[in-house]
Scaffold this motif. Structure first.
Motif, PDB file in Angstrom:
ATOM      1  N   ILE A  19     -10.980  -7.860   1.943  1.00 41.16           N
ATOM      2  CA  ILE A  19     -11.660  -8.932   2.668  1.00 41.16           C
ATOM      3  C   ILE A  19     -11.717  -8.546   4.142  1.00 41.16           C
ATOM      4  O   ILE A  19     -10.705  -8.154   4.727  1.00 41.16           O
ATOM      5  CB  ILE A  19     -10.916 -10.266   2.484  1.00 41.16           C
ATOM      6  CG1 ILE A  19     -10.903 -10.648   0.993  1.00 41.16           C
ATOM      7  CG2 ILE A  19     -11.565 -11.375   3.311  1.00 41.16           C
ATOM      8  CD1 ILE A  19     -10.060 -11.864   0.678  1.00 41.16           C
ATOM      9  N   PRO A  20     -12.892  -8.639   4.772  1.00 42.86           N
ATOM     10  CA  PRO A  20     -13.025  -8.157   6.154  1.00 42.86           C
ATOM     11  C   PRO A  20     -12.148  -8.920   7.145  1.00 42.86           C
ATOM     12  O   PRO A  20     -11.946 -10.134   7.012  1.00 42.86           O
ATOM     13  CB  PRO A  20     -14.511  -8.381   6.459  1.00 42.86           C
ATOM     14  CG  PRO A  20     -15.184  -8.504   5.142  1.00 42.86           C
ATOM     15  CD  PRO A  20     -14.177  -9.116   4.224  1.00 42.86           C
ATOM     16  N   VAL A  31     -17.471 -14.158  -4.475  1.00 42.37           N
ATOM     17  CA  VAL A  31     -17.291 -12.719  -4.662  1.00 42.37           C
ATOM     18  C   VAL A  31     -17.932 -12.330  -5.991  1.00 42.37           C
ATOM     19  O   VAL A  31     -17.688 -12.970  -7.019  1.00 42.37           O
ATOM     20  CB  VAL A  31     -15.795 -12.338  -4.678  1.00 42.37           C
ATOM     21  CG1 VAL A  31     -15.624 -10.836  -4.895  1.00 42.37           C
ATOM     22  CG2 VAL A  31     -15.115 -12.779  -3.401  1.00 42.37           C
ATOM     23  N   THR A  32     -18.747 -11.289  -5.988  1.00 40.77           N
ATOM     24  CA  THR A  32     -19.374 -10.831  -7.223  1.00 40.77           C
ATOM     25  C   THR A  32     -18.382 -10.007  -8.049  1.00 40.77           C
ATOM     26  O   THR A  32     -17.232  -9.795  -7.655  1.00 40.77           O
ATOM     27  CB  THR A  32     -20.613  -9.950  -6.937  1.00 40.77           C
ATOM     28  OG1 THR A  32     -20.174  -8.677  -6.440  1.00 40.77           O
ATOM     29  CG2 THR A  32     -21.549 -10.609  -5.935  1.00 40.77           C
ATOM     30  N   ALA A  33     -18.875  -9.490  -9.173  1.00 42.81           N
ATOM     31  CA  ALA A  33     -18.054  -8.657 -10.046  1.00 42.81           C
ATOM     32  C   ALA A  33     -18.191  -7.171  -9.709  1.00 42.81           C
ATOM     33  O   ALA A  33     -17.869  -6.310 -10.535  1.00 42.81           O
ATOM     34  CB  ALA A  33     -18.445  -8.901 -11.502  1.00 42.81           C
ATOM     35  N   GLY A  34     -18.635  -6.867  -8.493  1.00 39.30           N
ATOM     36  CA  GLY A  34     -19.008  -5.504  -8.164  1.00 39.30           C
ATOM     37  C   GLY A  34     -17.901  -4.571  -7.727  1.00 39.30           C
ATOM     38  O   GLY A  34     -18.104  -3.361  -7.682  1.00 39.30           O
ATOM     39  N   LYS A  35     -16.723  -5.084  -7.393  1.00 38.28           N
ATOM     40  CA  LYS A  35     -15.663  -4.225  -6.856  1.00 38.28           C
ATOM     41  C   LYS A  35     -14.390  -4.351  -7.671  1.00 38.28           C
ATOM     42  O   LYS A  35     -14.013  -5.447  -8.084  1.00 38.28           O
ATOM     43  CB  LYS A  35     -15.354  -4.614  -5.402  1.00 38.28           C
ATOM     44  CG  LYS A  35     -16.511  -4.479  -4.429  1.00 38.28           C
ATOM     45  CD  LYS A  35     -16.752  -3.046  -4.038  1.00 38.28           C
ATOM     46  CE  LYS A  35     -17.821  -2.964  -2.942  1.00 38.28           C
ATOM     47  NZ  LYS A  35     -18.095  -1.579  -2.549  1.00 38.28           N
ATOM     48  N   ALA A  37     -21.222  -9.563   3.079  1.00 41.76           N
ATOM     49  CA  ALA A  37     -20.349  -8.455   3.466  1.00 41.76           C
ATOM     50  C   ALA A  37     -20.197  -7.508   2.282  1.00 41.76           C
ATOM     51  O   ALA A  37     -19.941  -7.950   1.154  1.00 41.76           O
ATOM     52  CB  ALA A  37     -18.984  -8.974   3.909  1.00 41.76           C
ATOM     53  N   ASP A  38     -20.372  -6.212   2.545  1.00 44.60           N
ATOM     54  CA  ASP A  38     -20.145  -5.164   1.552  1.00 44.60           C
ATOM     55  C   ASP A  38     -20.957  -5.384   0.272  1.00 44.60           C
ATOM     56  O   ASP A  38     -20.524  -4.996  -0.816  1.00 44.60           O
ATOM     57  CB  ASP A  38     -18.649  -5.080   1.225  1.00 44.60           C
ATOM     58  CG  ASP A  38     -18.257  -3.720   0.663  1.00 44.60           C
ATOM     59  OD1 ASP A  38     -19.044  -2.777   0.782  1.00 44.60           O
ATOM     60  OD2 ASP A  38     -17.154  -3.618   0.078  1.00 44.60           O
ATOM     61  N   THR A  89     -24.427  -7.159  -6.987  1.00 45.37           N
ATOM     62  CA  THR A  89     -25.008  -7.007  -5.656  1.00 45.37           C
ATOM     63  C   THR A  89     -25.707  -8.281  -5.201  1.00 45.37           C
ATOM     64  O   THR A  89     -26.521  -8.859  -5.927  1.00 45.37           O
ATOM     65  CB  THR A  89     -26.023  -5.848  -5.640  1.00 45.37           C
ATOM     66  OG1 THR A  89     -25.378  -4.661  -6.107  1.00 45.37           O
ATOM     67  CG2 THR A  89     -26.558  -5.618  -4.239  1.00 45.37           C
ATOM     68  N   LEU A  90     -25.381  -8.693  -3.967  1.00 41.92           N
ATOM     69  CA  LEU A  90     -26.051  -9.807  -3.307  1.00 41.92           C
ATOM     70  C   LEU A  90     -26.756  -9.304  -2.058  1.00 41.92           C
ATOM     71  O   LEU A  90     -26.292  -8.370  -1.398  1.00 41.92           O
ATOM     72  CB  LEU A  90     -25.039 -10.882  -2.877  1.00 41.92           C
ATOM     73  CG  LEU A  90     -24.275 -11.658  -3.935  1.00 41.92           C
ATOM     74  CD1 LEU A  90     -23.297 -12.596  -3.241  1.00 41.92           C
ATOM     75  CD2 LEU A  90     -25.210 -12.445  -4.839  1.00 41.92           C
ATOM     76  N   SER A  91     -27.868  -9.972  -1.722  1.00 37.43           N
ATOM     77  CA  SER A  91     -28.516  -9.722  -0.432  1.00 37.43           C
ATOM     78  C   SER A  91     -29.064 -11.036   0.073  1.00 37.43           C
ATOM     79  O   SER A  91     -29.288 -11.978  -0.693  1.00 37.43           O
ATOM     80  CB  SER A  91     -29.636  -8.677  -0.559  1.00 37.43           C
ATOM     81  OG  SER A  91     -30.654  -9.142  -1.430  1.00 37.43           O
TER      82      SER A  91
END
Length: 301
Positions: free
Chosen positions: A107-108, A98-102, A82-83, A69-71
């Motif tokens: 991609i939007p 891109v993180t390892a979260g998905k 995004a997301d 998660t990034l913020s």
């Protein structure tokens, strides 16, 4: 960890190897995150990026395989999220990290580019690229986990042919996706190779090159990222032209080399001209039945 508000720059490898770090809030005055700033922080899961961040290196979080998660503050002028897992530039709408979260990443729509090594730590197995993406940087999608990449039908810049993503304007290879056996067939649509292409999905053991391959720049024939390459099949009547040859002698693949019948002398001379002939493990010619068997293995899952 506590980072003082007075810090404006986080240098290379500054916080690398902090094994028990799980979350970090980077002070708003930090403007730059250098290469491998948090390298190898394997338990790091969440990061709050600074409001004044202006310069970000995609390899800042190399080895942070749990990062999900990034913020970032909406007041940041350079970047947005995004997301919860994709860092974008606000002005160009380029995907830079891109993180390892998905496991499945879409991609939007509106993103115009994918930056160099953007997917380094991603755990996505499938990636959807929208119609608006016009550029894909060097090794942008290089990642062992990605097995499936899809591109919007109305994308004007890139398309898929077999195991390859290519640039429509010059038929240059952009991404290669070997199958689970390590076989890779370079589509006959491909006429150009350079050193910027990505290998997604893992190790390459066997490569079948395009029969229409005409131009190679730099180390564009180097598909041996981890020393596993065993065989290469050249299918063109003539070897491709090579420009910008690297100084380390890595222009040609060093493996068992298979070429069409009646072309062996041309390819041997080509290897000799590039000081690679003595390094070849084995030379052989093939007939169409032998090539078809190799292609069938490449087409298998």
């Amino acid at each position: 960890i506590f980072i003082p508000d007075s810090v404006t720059d986080i240098e290379r490898a500054c916080f690398s190897g902090l094994r028990y770090l799980r979350s970090v809030e980077i002070p708003d005055n930090v403007r730059r995150l250098r290469s491998e700033s948090f390298y190898g922080c394997r338990r790091l899961r969440t990061v709050k990026l600074p409001a004044k961040l202006a310069e970000f290196r995609a390899d800042a979080f190399n080895g942070c395989t749990a990062l999900k998660t990034l913020s970032i503050s909406s007041d940041n002028e350079a970047f947005e999220i995004a997301d919860n897992c994709m860092l974008l530039t606000k002005q160009e709408q380029e995907l830079v990290f891109v993180t390892a979260g998905k496991r499945k990443l879409e991609i939007p729509e509106g993103v115009t580019g994918i930056a160099t090594v953007a997917f380094t730590i991603s755990r996505a197995r499938s990636v959807q690229i929208p119609s608006t993406v016009q550029s894909i940087g060097s090794r942008a999608l290089e990642n062992e986990h990605i097995r499936d990449i899809r591109i919007a039908d109305d994308n004007d810049s890139f398309a898929i042919s077999g195991q390859c993503i290519y640039a429509k304007n010059d038929n240059r290879l952009v991404v290669a996706i070997p199958n689970t056996n390590g076989y890779l067939r370079i589509s006959n649509r491909i006429t150009k190779l350079d050193s910027t292409f990505s290998i997604a999905g893992g190790t390459v053991k066997v490569v079948i090159f395009s029969r229409n391959l005409e131009e190679v720049s730099g180390s564009g024939l180097n598909f041996d990222r981890d020393g596993a390459l065993k065989r290469v099949y050249f299918t063109g009547t003539n070897p491709p032209e090579i420009s910008n040859e690297p100084d380390d002698g890595s222009a040609l693949p060093i493996a068992a080399v298979y070429v069409p019948k009646n072309t062996e002398d041309k390819y041997r001379e080509w290897y000799e001209d590039h000081d690679s002939y003595d390094l070849v493990a084995n030379w052989d010619t093939y007939n169409q039945n032998q090539l078809k068997r190799a292609e069938d293995r490449a087409n298998a899952l």
